[in-house]
Design a protein around this motif. Structure first.
Motif, PDB file in Angstrom:
ATOM      1  N   PHE A 162       0.892  -1.016  -0.069  1.00 41.72           N
ATOM      2  CA  PHE A 162       0.064   0.019   0.001  1.00 41.72           C
ATOM      3  C   PHE A 162       0.806   1.343   0.062  1.00 41.72           C
ATOM      4  O   PHE A 162       0.527   2.083  -0.623  1.00 41.72           O
ATOM      5  CB  PHE A 162      -1.081  -0.005   1.384  1.00 41.72           C
ATOM      6  CG  PHE A 162      -2.284  -0.751   0.864  1.00 41.72           C
ATOM      7  CD1 PHE A 162      -3.392   0.025   0.360  1.00 41.72           C
ATOM      8  CD2 PHE A 162      -2.288  -2.047   1.152  1.00 41.72           C
ATOM      9  CE1 PHE A 162      -4.790  -0.564  -0.084  1.00 41.72           C
ATOM     10  CE2 PHE A 162      -3.495  -2.599   0.856  1.00 41.72           C
ATOM     11  CZ  PHE A 162      -4.685  -2.079   0.435  1.00 41.72           C
ATOM     12  N   ALA A 163       1.900   1.128   0.574  1.00 40.60           N
ATOM     13  CA  ALA A 163       2.931   2.524   0.697  1.00 40.60           C
ATOM     14  C   ALA A 163       3.486   2.586  -0.726  1.00 40.60           C
ATOM     15  O   ALA A 163       3.345   3.696  -1.384  1.00 40.60           O
ATOM     16  CB  ALA A 163       4.172   2.239   1.565  1.00 40.60           C
ATOM     17  N   LEU A 164       3.826   1.465  -1.545  1.00 42.05           N
ATOM     18  CA  LEU A 164       4.244   1.882  -2.629  1.00 42.05           C
ATOM     19  C   LEU A 164       3.087   2.263  -3.707  1.00 42.05           C
ATOM     20  O   LEU A 164       3.263   2.926  -4.664  1.00 42.05           O
ATOM     21  CB  LEU A 164       4.903   0.328  -3.324  1.00 42.05           C
ATOM     22  CG  LEU A 164       6.090  -0.368  -2.414  1.00 42.05           C
ATOM     23  CD1 LEU A 164       6.328  -1.783  -2.806  1.00 42.05           C
ATOM     24  CD2 LEU A 164       7.274   0.616  -2.601  1.00 42.05           C
ATOM     25  N   ALA A 165       2.144   1.331  -3.568  1.00 38.55           N
ATOM     26  CA  ALA A 165       0.753   2.005  -4.520  1.00 38.55           C
ATOM     27  C   ALA A 165       0.411   3.374  -4.321  1.00 38.55           C
ATOM     28  O   ALA A 165       0.081   4.152  -5.169  1.00 38.55           O
ATOM     29  CB  ALA A 165      -0.291   1.033  -4.096  1.00 38.55           C
ATOM     30  N   ARG A 166       0.482   3.855  -3.071  1.00 40.47           N
ATOM     31  CA  ARG A 166       0.099   5.295  -2.843  1.00 40.47           C
ATOM     32  C   ARG A 166       1.157   6.150  -3.457  1.00 40.47           C
ATOM     33  O   ARG A 166       0.897   7.043  -4.063  1.00 40.47           O
ATOM     34  CB  ARG A 166       0.061   5.636  -1.137  1.00 40.47           C
ATOM     35  CG  ARG A 166      -1.110   4.985  -0.355  1.00 40.47           C
ATOM     36  CD  ARG A 166      -1.337   5.583   0.782  1.00 40.47           C
ATOM     37  NE  ARG A 166      -0.196   5.236   1.743  1.00 40.47           N
ATOM     38  CZ  ARG A 166      -0.307   4.136   2.471  1.00 40.47           C
ATOM     39  NH1 ARG A 166      -1.068   3.355   2.403  1.00 40.47           N
ATOM     40  NH2 ARG A 166       0.968   3.789   3.267  1.00 40.47           N
ATOM     41  N   HIS A 167       2.539   5.705  -3.465  1.00 41.92           N
ATOM     42  CA  HIS A 167       3.660   6.521  -4.056  1.00 41.92           C
ATOM     43  C   HIS A 167       3.161   6.599  -5.562  1.00 41.92           C
ATOM     44  O   HIS A 167       3.408   7.694  -6.076  1.00 41.92           O
ATOM     45  CB  HIS A 167       4.892   5.959  -3.902  1.00 41.92           C
ATOM     46  CG  HIS A 167       6.019   6.824  -4.388  1.00 41.92           C
ATOM     47  ND1 HIS A 167       6.496   7.916  -4.159  1.00 41.92           N
ATOM     48  CD2 HIS A 167       6.577   6.283  -5.602  1.00 41.92           C
ATOM     49  CE1 HIS A 167       7.295   8.279  -4.877  1.00 41.92           C
ATOM     50  NE2 HIS A 167       7.527   7.417  -6.060  1.00 41.92           N
ATOM     51  N   ALA A 168       2.886   5.596  -6.324  1.00 39.96           N
ATOM     52  CA  ALA A 168       2.682   5.431  -7.495  1.00 39.96           C
ATOM     53  C   ALA A 168       1.381   6.385  -7.733  1.00 39.96           C
ATOM     54  O   ALA A 168       1.395   6.950  -9.041  1.00 39.96           O
ATOM     55  CB  ALA A 168       2.276   3.984  -7.960  1.00 39.96           C
ATOM     56  N   ALA A 169       0.308   6.309  -7.288  1.00 44.58           N
ATOM     57  CA  ALA A 169      -0.870   7.100  -7.428  1.00 44.58           C
ATOM     58  C   ALA A 169      -0.357   8.526  -7.428  1.00 44.58           C
ATOM     59  O   ALA A 169      -1.107   9.269  -8.196  1.00 44.58           O
ATOM     60  CB  ALA A 169      -2.076   6.624  -6.378  1.00 44.58           C
ATOM     61  N   ASP A 170       0.253   8.951  -6.619  1.00 38.50           N
ATOM     62  CA  ASP A 170       0.651  10.417  -6.261  1.00 38.50           C
ATOM     63  C   ASP A 170       1.597  10.760  -7.407  1.00 38.50           C
ATOM     64  O   ASP A 170       1.566  11.950  -7.686  1.00 38.50           O
ATOM     65  CB  ASP A 170       1.475  10.510  -4.831  1.00 38.50           C
ATOM     66  CG  ASP A 170       0.764  10.360  -3.649  1.00 38.50           C
ATOM     67  OD1 ASP A 170      -0.523  10.439  -3.790  1.00 38.50           O
ATOM     68  OD2 ASP A 170       1.311  10.157  -2.601  1.00 38.50           O
ATOM     69  N   GLN A 171       2.115   9.678  -8.001  1.00 39.17           N
ATOM     70  CA  GLN A 171       2.989  10.105  -9.377  1.00 39.17           C
ATOM     71  C   GLN A 171       2.263  10.324 -10.433  1.00 39.17           C
ATOM     72  O   GLN A 171       2.640  10.459 -11.692  1.00 39.17           O
ATOM     73  CB  GLN A 171       3.978   8.967  -9.509  1.00 39.17           C
ATOM     74  CG  GLN A 171       5.111   8.924  -8.503  1.00 39.17           C
ATOM     75  CD  GLN A 171       6.075  10.274  -8.265  1.00 39.17           C
ATOM     76  OE1 GLN A 171       6.395  10.803  -9.347  1.00 39.17           O
ATOM     77  NE2 GLN A 171       5.913  10.801  -7.157  1.00 39.17           N
TER      78      GLN A 171
END
Length: 263
Positions: A56-65
């Protein structure tokens, strides 16, 4: 890994009780418009929520990008089930093909073209991007077109210019093949991107380049090479079989929309 760092790339470590429990990577994929996520958890720390926190931390970062979809790769049923919990679905399978390197003969020099290394003709590697890579990327059996920039080609698709070979006819690059050396296991190497321009296919260009790379590997202490081929890339699989490759692991490609949701 530090040398490959770039804006938008995220590396994470997960710790429990002062010990490394896992790691994670969020980065843009070579497929256009998609992020690549790679949560990894050490076996003794699995089923404790570590993988979920990383994912979820990785996915949130990707969504923020700005990414609206993400992908990853799994190699066993447990990892596939974990991915499916969060909306990932299987889209493809790649198979690993492995070749032991022993005493490998150098093939006869071709007459219709020359073979040079990038170390010998470094200026041709940029030309190979235009003349070989861009025309052949659409032939790859992937869900969407690869988005590999000239900068990516120069910095990520080669790590030893002496181990990358180019077929050159009339000073134009008609094919590429070689090895990506494994810095963690110097006795192993991964087969680099192998491609031949359409008008030169069926003339043993790829086979010659691969035989040359195997002979080079034998002379440089490499005892095993491996490659990954997509499920629909039958021609390359048959070529590898002809060259003595055997089958190894299977990697399952999975995709999901962002943001992720738990079941």
């Amino acid at each position: 890994m530090r040398e490959q760092d770039r804006p938008g790339r995220l590396l994470l470590l997960a710790e429990r009780d002062g010990k490394i429990a896992g790691s994670g990577l969020s980065d843009r994929s070579d497929e256009a418009g998609r992020a690549f996520l790679a949560p990894r958890v050490r076996p003794e720390y699995r089923r404790r929520g570590v993988g979920t926190e990383l994912l979820f931390a990785l996915a949130r970062h990707a969504a923020d990008q700005g990414y609206e979809r993400a992908g990853s790769g799994v190699e066993d049923d447990g990892s596939l089930a974990f991915a499916q919990r969060f909306g990932f679905v299987e889209t493809d399978r790649q198979v690993q093909q492995v070749r032991r390197i022993e005493a490998e003969p150098w093939p006869a020099a071709p007459t219709a073209y020359d073979v040079v290394t990038v170390a010998q003709r470094p200026e041709l590697w940029a030309r190979a991007y235009e003349q070989v890579a861009l025309p052949t990327f659409p032939d790859m059996d992937v869900p969407s077109l690869l988005n590999v920039t000239a900068h990516d080609w120069a910095n990520e698709w080669i790590n030893d210019p002496a181990a990358m070979f180019m077929a050159v006819a009339d000073d134009e690059v008609i094919g590429v093949a070689g090895l990506m050396l494994d810095t963690d296991k110097p006795e192993r190497a991964e087969v680099a991107y192998t491609a031949v321009r359409r008008e030169w296919r069926g003339k043993s260009v790829a086979a010659t380049l691969k035989r040359i790379s195997m002979a080079w590997a034998a002379e440089h202490g490499i005892t095993e090479i491996y490659t990954w081929t997509q499920r629909g890339n039958d021609n390359m699989r048959r070529l590898n079989e002809h060259l003595g490759f055997t089958y190894g692991k299977v990697s399952i490609s999975v995709r999901a929309p962002l943001p992720l949701s738990a079941d």
